[in-house]
Every structure is written in structure tokens, then in C-alpha cells.
Motif scaffolding. Structure first.
Motif, PDB file in Angstrom:
ATOM      1  N   ALA A   1       0.834  -1.212   0.000  1.00  8.66           N
ATOM      2  CA  ALA A   1       0.000   0.000   0.000  1.00  8.66           C
ATOM      3  C   ALA A   1       0.871   1.266   0.000  1.00  8.66           C
ATOM      4  O   ALA A   1       0.489   2.287  -0.567  1.00  8.66           O
TER       5      ALA A   1
ATOM      6  N   ARG B   1       5.335   7.170 -13.559  1.00  5.59           N
ATOM      7  CA  ARG B   1       5.850   5.930 -12.960  1.00  5.59           C
ATOM      8  C   ARG B   1       5.069   4.721 -13.521  1.00  5.59           C
ATOM      9  O   ARG B   1       5.660   3.688 -13.837  1.00  5.59           O
TER      10      ARG B   1
ATOM     11  N   VAL C   1      -0.394  23.916   0.453  1.00 10.28           N
ATOM     12  CA  VAL C   1       0.683  22.902   0.474  1.00 10.28           C
ATOM     13  C   VAL C   1       0.128  21.549   0.016  1.00 10.28           C
ATOM     14  O   VAL C   1       0.785  20.809  -0.724  1.00 10.28           O
TER      15      VAL C   1
ATOM     16  N   THR D   1      -5.838  -0.425  -2.585  1.00 15.57           N
ATOM     17  CA  THR D   1      -4.421  -0.444  -2.190  1.00 15.57           C
ATOM     18  C   THR D   1      -3.795   0.924  -2.415  1.00 15.57           C
ATOM     19  O   THR D   1      -3.022   1.418  -1.589  1.00 15.57           O
ATOM     20  N   TYR D   2      -4.151   1.565  -3.557  1.00 13.73           N
ATOM     21  CA  TYR D   2      -3.578   2.868  -3.876  1.00 13.73           C
ATOM     22  C   TYR D   2      -4.057   3.953  -2.922  1.00 13.73           C
ATOM     23  O   TYR D   2      -3.297   4.835  -2.537  1.00 13.73           O
ATOM     24  N   LEU D   3      -5.353   3.864  -2.558  1.00 16.59           N
ATOM     25  CA  LEU D   3      -5.940   4.948  -1.763  1.00 16.59           C
ATOM     26  C   LEU D   3      -5.749   4.758  -0.261  1.00 16.59           C
ATOM     27  O   LEU D   3      -5.917   5.709   0.502  1.00 16.59           O
ATOM     28  N   ALA D   4      -5.377   3.533   0.143  1.00 14.23           N
ATOM     29  CA  ALA D   4      -5.293   3.244   1.586  1.00 14.23           C
ATOM     30  C   ALA D   4      -4.322   4.175   2.303  1.00 14.23           C
ATOM     31  O   ALA D   4      -4.682   4.774   3.333  1.00 14.23           O
ATOM     32  N   ALA D   5      -3.111   4.326   1.752  1.00 18.05           N
ATOM     33  CA  ALA D   5      -2.081   5.112   2.448  1.00 18.05           C
ATOM     34  C   ALA D   5      -2.495   6.574   2.636  1.00 18.05           C
ATOM     35  O   ALA D   5      -2.454   7.080   3.772  1.00 18.05           O
ATOM     36  N   PRO D   6      -2.945   7.296   1.555  1.00 20.21           N
ATOM     37  CA  PRO D   6      -3.337   8.695   1.805  1.00 20.21           C
ATOM     38  C   PRO D   6      -4.527   8.832   2.746  1.00 20.21           C
ATOM     39  O   PRO D   6      -4.577   9.777   3.544  1.00 20.21           O
TER      40      PRO D   6
ATOM     41  N   ALA E   1      10.041  15.917 -11.388  1.00 23.73           N
ATOM     42  CA  ALA E   1      10.047  16.072  -9.925  1.00 23.73           C
ATOM     43  C   ALA E   1      11.048  17.144  -9.499  1.00 23.73           C
ATOM     44  O   ALA E   1      10.720  18.061  -8.739  1.00 23.73           O
TER      45      ALA E   1
ATOM     46  N   VAL F   1       7.369   8.039  -5.057  1.00 24.56           N
ATOM     47  CA  VAL F   1       7.170   9.442  -5.452  1.00 24.56           C
ATOM     48  C   VAL F   1       7.476  10.437  -4.318  1.00 24.56           C
ATOM     49  O   VAL F   1       7.397  11.647  -4.537  1.00 24.56           O
TER      50      VAL F   1
ATOM     51  N   ALA G   1       2.551  17.793  -7.412  1.00 20.65           N
ATOM     52  CA  ALA G   1       3.854  17.110  -7.502  1.00 20.65           C
ATOM     53  C   ALA G   1       3.683  15.612  -7.710  1.00 20.65           C
ATOM     54  O   ALA G   1       4.400  15.008  -8.512  1.00 20.65           O
ATOM     55  N   VAL G   2       2.727  15.028  -6.996  1.00 17.73           N
ATOM     56  CA  VAL G   2       2.657  13.564  -6.938  1.00 17.73           C
ATOM     57  C   VAL G   2       1.914  12.948  -8.129  1.00 17.73           C
ATOM     58  O   VAL G   2       2.374  11.962  -8.701  1.00 17.73           O
TER      59      VAL G   2
ATOM     60  N   VAL H   1       3.837  12.573 -11.483  1.00 18.73           N
ATOM     61  CA  VAL H   1       4.986  11.675 -11.272  1.00 18.73           C
ATOM     62  C   VAL H   1       4.499  10.227 -11.140  1.00 18.73           C
ATOM     63  O   VAL H   1       5.112   9.294 -11.662  1.00 18.73           O
ATOM     64  N   MET H   2       3.354  10.043 -10.457  1.00 18.66           N
ATOM     65  CA  MET H   2       2.795   8.688 -10.337  1.00 18.66           C
ATOM     66  C   MET H   2       2.350   8.155 -11.694  1.00 18.66           C
ATOM     67  O   MET H   2       2.550   6.979 -12.008  1.00 18.66           O
TER      68      MET H   2
ATOM     69  N   ALA I   1       9.621  13.411  -4.916  1.00 15.46           N
ATOM     70  CA  ALA I   1       9.086  14.447  -5.817  1.00 15.46           C
ATOM     71  C   ALA I   1       8.370  15.556  -5.048  1.00 15.46           C
ATOM     72  O   ALA I   1       8.042  16.590  -5.630  1.00 15.46           O
ATOM     73  N   ILE I   2       8.118  15.332  -3.768  1.00 15.65           N
ATOM     74  CA  ILE I   2       7.344  16.329  -3.003  1.00 15.65           C
ATOM     75  C   ILE I   2       8.239  17.495  -2.576  1.00 15.65           C
ATOM     76  O   ILE I   2       9.287  17.270  -1.969  1.00 15.65           O
ATOM     77  N   PRO I   3       7.855  18.729  -2.903  1.00 14.80           N
ATOM     78  CA  PRO I   3       8.661  19.863  -2.447  1.00 14.80           C
ATOM     79  C   PRO I   3       8.420  20.120  -0.953  1.00 14.80           C
ATOM     80  O   PRO I   3       7.538  20.874  -0.573  1.00 14.80           O
TER      81      PRO I   3
ATOM     82  N   TYR J   1       3.812   5.264  -3.039  1.00 14.87           N
ATOM     83  CA  TYR J   1       4.050   6.604  -2.506  1.00 14.87           C
ATOM     84  C   TYR J   1       5.511   6.794  -2.109  1.00 14.87           C
ATOM     85  O   TYR J   1       6.032   7.904  -2.172  1.00 14.87           O
TER      86      TYR J   1
ATOM     87  N   VAL K   1      -0.021  21.682  -3.627  1.00 11.03           N
ATOM     88  CA  VAL K   1       1.342  21.524  -4.173  1.00 11.03           C
ATOM     89  C   VAL K   1       1.705  20.036  -4.231  1.00 11.03           C
ATOM     90  O   VAL K   1       2.271  19.544  -5.213  1.00 11.03           O
ATOM     91  N   MET K   2       1.339  19.306  -3.169  1.00  9.78           N
ATOM     92  CA  MET K   2       1.662  17.873  -3.121  1.00  9.78           C
ATOM     93  C   MET K   2       0.909  17.114  -4.217  1.00  9.78           C
ATOM     94  O   MET K   2       1.469  16.227  -4.850  1.00  9.78           O
TER      95      MET K   2
ATOM     96  N   ALA L   1       7.974  23.483   0.924  1.00  3.41           N
ATOM     97  CA  ALA L   1       6.705  24.222   0.984  1.00  3.41           C
ATOM     98  C   ALA L   1       6.043  24.064   2.346  1.00  3.41           C
ATOM     99  O   ALA L   1       5.201  24.870   2.732  1.00  3.41           O
TER     100      ALA L   1
END
Lengths: 245, 252
Positions: A82, B238, B223, B10-15, B185, A89, B230-231, B234-235, A92-94, A86, B226-227, A97
Motif C-alpha cells: 500500500a 511511474r 501545500v 491499495t492505492y488509496l489506503a495510504a493517503p 520532480a 514518489v 507534484a505527486v 509523477v505517479m 518528488a514532493i517539495p 508513494y 502543491v503535493m 513548501a
């Protein structure tokens, strides 16, 4: 060789007026600027020591948190899968900020600086330790079972020594990234430190001091990087690490 | 369908876990200076409703697009050319690695001195921040090209254009995407840093302005934005990279 030639060309270019002295000063003048900061006791107290201390503390926390997080992630395949997209990446996070948020929440002090450094330094440590854990030979697992080495003892006697190359690479990268985080945060807003010295010298058009402080930052980060690389070479030299029965 | 749902979960669990933990901690602290995650999301929505902020975001995105294009083209071409020549590799390789390892942020005042406080300094610094990593990735990729490809090129007597189109480009394609991802990035980080240091326009300038006004919720919301900026790309890059690598992976 190329570097020496470039420095010599810069010195000559500045001296004969090919390069605008309002933009770049000769390298000898940069060294003088660095010496003026180092030579004064006040320079050490207000410029070098605050940065060096924040970098050291940020590196220690980065290494500790990065290692603990990687060890925790390696315990669960589900959590790791999981988090993995992340982790890739994260660089890649600034992170810079976030520094204004830290200032708003924690105030303009060393804690905000260290936190910025930690957020930047923890990522390479985490990725290196994860890579190190993945590269551990399968026989270590069998060895641990045969000799019934478990828990903390297994961690300190097998796992950590087994991934020493990755740990040292992580430490080298983590210290460099923590330093970049601290210096960048000082450049944005700080009452002291090397980043602040660059910023204040630039604002007062004191180019000698500005380039002197830049030179000190490069020397500080370069010496840290080279120092850890030397330790790495020494520790990983053939015959240095032996399996003790 | 179930694998799609599992993949999305799986992708959304962490955030989601991070946002829930953030909410819980900030509610426990219960201080006006510590915004909750819902405050931050509200701050982001609120900021995006402001035309001034929207024009700042557009200004940053415009500069990002331009600087990324420049850094990617220069870095990829220079790296591929340097990697193809042993002399260029020996001369430029250590310089590229040295510059890449130095904290480029300390050179930003030099950009301001040379180019002023406007967009050209921010753009140049963002290019400077992103170009070296792209060049290094491409140099190492070209250097490490499978020697069998050279034999194939000479055996079939391919002309340079044919060899580039049929052999070299497909072999380098996965590394080009890696270079693009890292370049994007690093360029974005450089641009945000430049905006934070100049404080003149763009998302970074807005963050500094709000910091002086002590509007923590809005700053946190920005912020967060911004994340996301940025993410997400890049994802996506990837994901493209993983797909291309699995398709063009050389046979053992």
C-alpha cells in the motif's frame, strides 16, 4: 582537473573583467569571504554552529525514523504494497513548501528547521534500508532459526550487520539531504545559520560574504559526504566484517 | 472488477490513513494553530475559489511546463550524446555527478543577481534544478546499452537514422521515461523553491504572503495542492515507466 581549470578560468575571467563583478566575484575573494566567517568567533556561533547542529540532529532523526519505518514496513506485505507507490514518489514532493506551515505551528526556531531536514533526509534512508532488507541473503533466516536468535538480538547481530552497505549508503544520502533541507529552510526564513548568512549577504549586496557562505555550505556538505564515504569504504573493505561464531 | 477495486483500495489506503491520522492528532491537540485535515481541504477549496490564487497557480503551471520542457530536452539530449562517446563520458560524467550532488539551492541568489527577481530567474533555476538528473540517467542508460545492439546495427548495416529509430530509441525508451519522471520532480521542486525565495508570484509567493498573514488553514491547503501537483503526474509517469519496462525488458 576540469574543476581546477574551471576555477582558474573563473579567477582570470573575473580579474580581466570578462565576468561582471556585480554577479560573480573571483574564487580567491570567495575564499576570503569564507575565511572572514570562519575566522570570527561570532561567525562560528551565529553561522556555522546553528546549521551544523540542526543538520546533525536532522540526520540522526532521519536515520532513526527511516530505519524504524523500513523495518516496520518489511513486517507486513500488505502495508508495504500500500505504501510502495508513494515511497517511490516521495522525493518528488517539495518538502520546503511545508516549512512555512511548521513556522506557523511550531514557531521560527530550530525545531522547524530540523523537521524540514528530517522530512527530506528520511526518504533516502527508508528506501536504502528497504533495499538492504530485500537484498539480505536467505541463509541469514536459516541461521537465525538454527541458532534460535530472535527479536532485538537478531536485529542487532544479523539483520543490521547484514545490510551494512545499504545502511551506510542511506546514512550518506540522508545526511546530504537533511543538510539541503536545513540550509534551504534557513534561506527561506531564519535568524541565523549558513542559509541566513547567504540570504542576508545577498540582500545587502555583500557578494564576498555571500559567496564565502556558499563555499562553506559546499565544504560542509562535501566533507560530510566524503567522510561517510571513507567510513563506508573502510567498514566494507574485505576482511573487515567477519562472521563471528 | 474485484481486482480493480482491490488495486484502487491499495492505492488509496495510504493517503486515507494519513488524512485520518492527521485529523485525529490535530483534534487531540485542539490548537487553533494546528489545522485539521478537513481544515486543510477547506483551505484548498477556499484558495482555489480566489481568482488571484488561481492566476498564481496558472503562472506556476506555465513556468513548470516551460522549464520541464527545456530541462527534459536539454538533459535527455546532452546525456544521450555524452553517454555515446567515451571521451565525453570521461570528461562530463564526473562534472554532472558533482553538480547533481551539490545543494543547488545555494546558487539561487546567483540567478537573482544575473537575471533579476522575475520569471526568467525562476525558470532558469528550475531548469538548472532538473536538467542534471535527466542527463545523468540518459548518460548511464546510453553507456549501458547492450553491446549486442551494436552488433545487430553493424550486421544489418543500418544507417544512423535507421539504427536510432529501430534499435537505440526502443532500447532507451524506458530510461527516457525514468529521466522524464525524475526531471519533472526536480524541476517542480526547483520552481517552488525559487518562488518561495523570491516571494514574487506563483504558488510559492502565495504561501509566503499567507505566512505573513498567519493564515495557517489556507497555507496548509495550498501545500496540499502543491503535493497533489507534484505527486499525480509523477505517479502517472511511474505507471507508464513500469508498463514500458515490462514491454521492452531485455531478454536474459
Amino acid at each position: 582537473m576540469l574543476l581546477v581549470a574551471a576555477v582558474a578560468a573563473l579567477e582570470v575571467g573575473c580579474r580581466v573583467g570578462l565576468i561582471d563583478p556585480q554577479i560573480v566575484v573571483p574564487p580567491t575573494q570567495m575564499v576570503r569571504g569564507a575565511w572572514e566567517i570562519v575566522g570570527r568567533g561570532e561567525g562560528w556561533r551565529t553561522v556555522i554552529l546553528p546549521s551544523a547542529t540542526a543538520i546533525l540532529v536532522a540526520t540522526c532523526f532521519s536515520v532513526l525514523i527511516g530505519t524504524c519505518c523500513a523495518l516496520a514496513l518489511s513486517r507486513s506485505r500488505m502495508i508495504r504494497s500500500a505504501c510502495e507507490p508513494y515511497i517511490v514518489v516521495l522525493p518528488a514532493i517539495p518538502v520546503f513548501a511545508l516549512y512555512p506551515v511548521f513556522i506557523a505551528v511550531l514557531g521560527q526556531g530550530v525545531v522547524s528547521l530540523v523537521l524540514t531536514g528530517v522530512l527530506l533526509g528520511v526518504v533516502p534512508m527508508l528506501t536504502q534500508v528497504l533495499a538492504g532488507l530485500d537484498s539480505l541473503p536467505a541463509y541469514l533466516d536459516k541461521l537465525a532459526r538454527v541458532y534460535e536468535v530472535r527479536g532485538l538480538s537478531r536485529l542487532t547481530r544479523l539483520t543490521l550487520p547484514g545490510m551494512a552497505p545499504a545502511l551506510l549508503t542511506g546514512l550518506r544520502l540522508s545526511s546530504a539531504y537533511s543538510a539541503i533541507g536545513v540550509i534551504a529552510a534557513e534561506l527561506i526564513l531564519s535568524p541565523r545559520g549558513l542559509g541566513h548568512a547567504i540570504h542576508s549577504a545577498y540582500e545587502s549586496f555583500d557578494l564576498t560574504r555571500m559567496y564565502g557562505a556558499i563555499l562553506l555550505v559546499l565544504a560542509l556538505i562535501g566533507s560530510m559526504y566524503v567522510g561517510i564515504a571513507m567510513v563506508q569504504r573502510r567498514v566494507l573493505a574485505p576482511g573487515h566484517m567477519e562472521v563471528r561464531a | 472488477m474485484s481486482s480493480l477495486v482491490r488495486g484502487a483500495a491499495t492505492y488509496l489506503a495510504a493517503p486515507i490513513v494519513v488524512l485520518v491520522l492527521w485529523q485525529a492528532i490535530s483534534m487531540m491537540v485542539a490548537s487553533p494553530s494546528v489545522p485539521t485535515s478537513t481544515d486543510a481541504v477547506e483551505g484548498m477549496v477556499d484558495a482555489l475559489g480566489n481568482p488571484r490564487f488561481r492566476s498564481s497557480v496558472l503562472s506556476t503551471l506555465r513556468l513548470l511546463g516551460l522549464s520541464f520542457l527545456l530541462a527534459a530536452v536539454i538533459g535527455i539530449l546532452a546525456g544521450a550524446l555524452a553517454g555515446g562517446s567515451s571521451l565525453a563520458r570521461r570528461v562530463l560524467g564526473p562534472v554532472l555527478h558533482l553538480v547533481n550532488a551539490t545543494p543547488k539551492i545555494v546558487f539561487f541568489p546567483v540567478f537573482i543577481l544575473a537575471l533579476g527577481l522575475g520569471d526568467s530567474a525562476k525558470l532558469s533555476f528550475a531548469v538548472f534544478h532538473g536538467v542534471f538528473i535527466a542527463a545523468i540517467v540518459m548518460m548511464e542508460a546510453t553507456e549501458g546499452l547492450n553491446p549486442r545492439y551494436r552488433k545487430v546495427i553493424s550486421a544489418y548495416r543500418l544507417r544512423p537514422v535507421q539504427a536510432t529509430r529501430l534499435i537505440v530509441l526502443p532500447a532507451l525508451l524506458p530510461y527516457v521515461v525514468t529521466a522524464l519522471r525524475l526531471c519533472l520532480a526536480f524541476t517542480f521542486i526547483g520552481l517552488i523553491l525559487a518562488e518561495l525565495l523570491t516571494g514574487t508570484g506563483g504558488i510559492g509567493g502565495e504561501i509566503l504572503r499567507l505566512m505573513r498573514l498567519a493564515e495557517v488553514e489556507r497555507i496548509t491547503g495550498i501545500v496540499l495542492l502543491v503535493m497533489v501537483i507534484a505527486v499525480v503526474p509523477v505517479m502517472l509517469l511511474r505507471a507508464v515507466e513500469v508498463r514500458i519496462r515490462s514491454r521492452y525488458a531485455p531478454n536474459p
